[in-house]
Design a protein around this motif. Structure first.
Motif, mmCIF file in Angstrom:
data_model
loop_
_atom_site.group_PDB
_atom_site.id
_atom_site.type_symbol
_atom_site.label_atom_id
_atom_site.label_comp_id
_atom_site.label_asym_id
_atom_site.label_seq_id
_atom_site.Cartn_x
_atom_site.Cartn_y
_atom_site.Cartn_z
ATOM 1 N N THR A 3 -5.397 -14.465 -8.444
ATOM 2 C CA THR A 3 -4.782 -14.913 -7.194
ATOM 3 C C THR A 3 -5.806 -15.612 -6.308
ATOM 4 O O THR A 3 -5.535 -16.688 -5.762
ATOM 5 C CB THR A 3 -4.145 -13.715 -6.465
ATOM 6 N N ASN A 39 4.236 -8.678 -5.353
ATOM 7 C CA ASN A 39 3.049 -7.895 -5.679
ATOM 8 C C ASN A 39 3.503 -6.841 -6.682
ATOM 9 O O ASN A 39 4.228 -5.921 -6.315
ATOM 10 C CB ASN A 39 2.480 -7.224 -4.431
ATOM 11 N N THR A 57 0.349 -10.930 -9.312
ATOM 12 C CA THR A 57 1.015 -11.641 -8.225
ATOM 13 C C THR A 57 1.952 -12.633 -8.895
ATOM 14 O O THR A 57 1.525 -13.404 -9.757
ATOM 15 C CB THR A 57 0.009 -12.409 -7.348
ATOM 16 N N MET A 92 -1.641 -9.849 -0.564
ATOM 17 C CA MET A 92 -1.704 -10.045 -2.018
ATOM 18 C C MET A 92 -2.994 -9.435 -2.550
ATOM 19 O O MET A 92 -4.018 -9.442 -1.867
ATOM 20 C CB MET A 92 -1.649 -11.542 -2.353
ATOM 21 N N LEU A 98 -2.285 -14.173 -11.392
ATOM 22 C CA LEU A 98 -1.168 -14.854 -10.750
ATOM 23 C C LEU A 98 -0.301 -15.511 -11.804
ATOM 24 O O LEU A 98 -0.814 -16.166 -12.719
ATOM 25 C CB LEU A 98 -1.671 -15.915 -9.766
#
Length: 134
Positions: A3, A39, A57, A92, A98
């Motif tokens: 992320t 999340n 994420t 986050m 991610l």
């Protein structure tokens, strides 16, 4: 991509359009919106009784049917503004992987990982790929 790495990439390219390639040359439409940031905590047990734990994420993209004629993509700075606002409400996990969640009429709903990116004069092209089950 973590992320924090994605956010850093956005910070470095704020004046560009943010374009996602979801299937080797197939682009998410310019009418996309960032509709949700998740999340996720995964706390699992596999078939051999092995345990695992990680965080992710997930950024969800959705193409608006009311904006099919749109030709300009969301700016990187607008996407970053949205993500920063989300982070202020629900922080986050910066070390989490991610993923981008996306589907359309021709592509199944999937959580795609970032497989790379290209930086052009006017756009940041984020390349996505399906992650195989492991």
């Amino acid at each position: 991509m973590k992320t924090k790495e994605f956010l850093s990439l956005l910070n470095e390219n704020g004046n560009k359009e943010l374009v996602f390639d979801y299937n080797k040359g197939a682009l998410v439409g310019a009418n996309y919106h960032l509709t949700e940031v998740k999340n996720i905590i995964v706390d699992s047990v596999d078939c051999g009784a092995g345990t695992d734990f990680w965080k992710e994420t997930i950024v969800q993209l959705w193409e608006s049917p009311d904006e099919l004629d749109k030709t300009r993509y969301m700016s990187v700075s607008k996407a970053l503004q949205i993500l920063n606002r989300v982070n202020g409400i629900k922080p986050m996990e910066l070390e989490a992987e991610l993923k981008i969640e996306y589907s359309n009429a021709n592509f199944h709903t999937a959580q795609l990982f970032i497989d790379g990116y290209d930086i052009f004069e006017d756009r940041l092209l984020v390349k996505l790929a399906v992650e195989k089950t492991d």
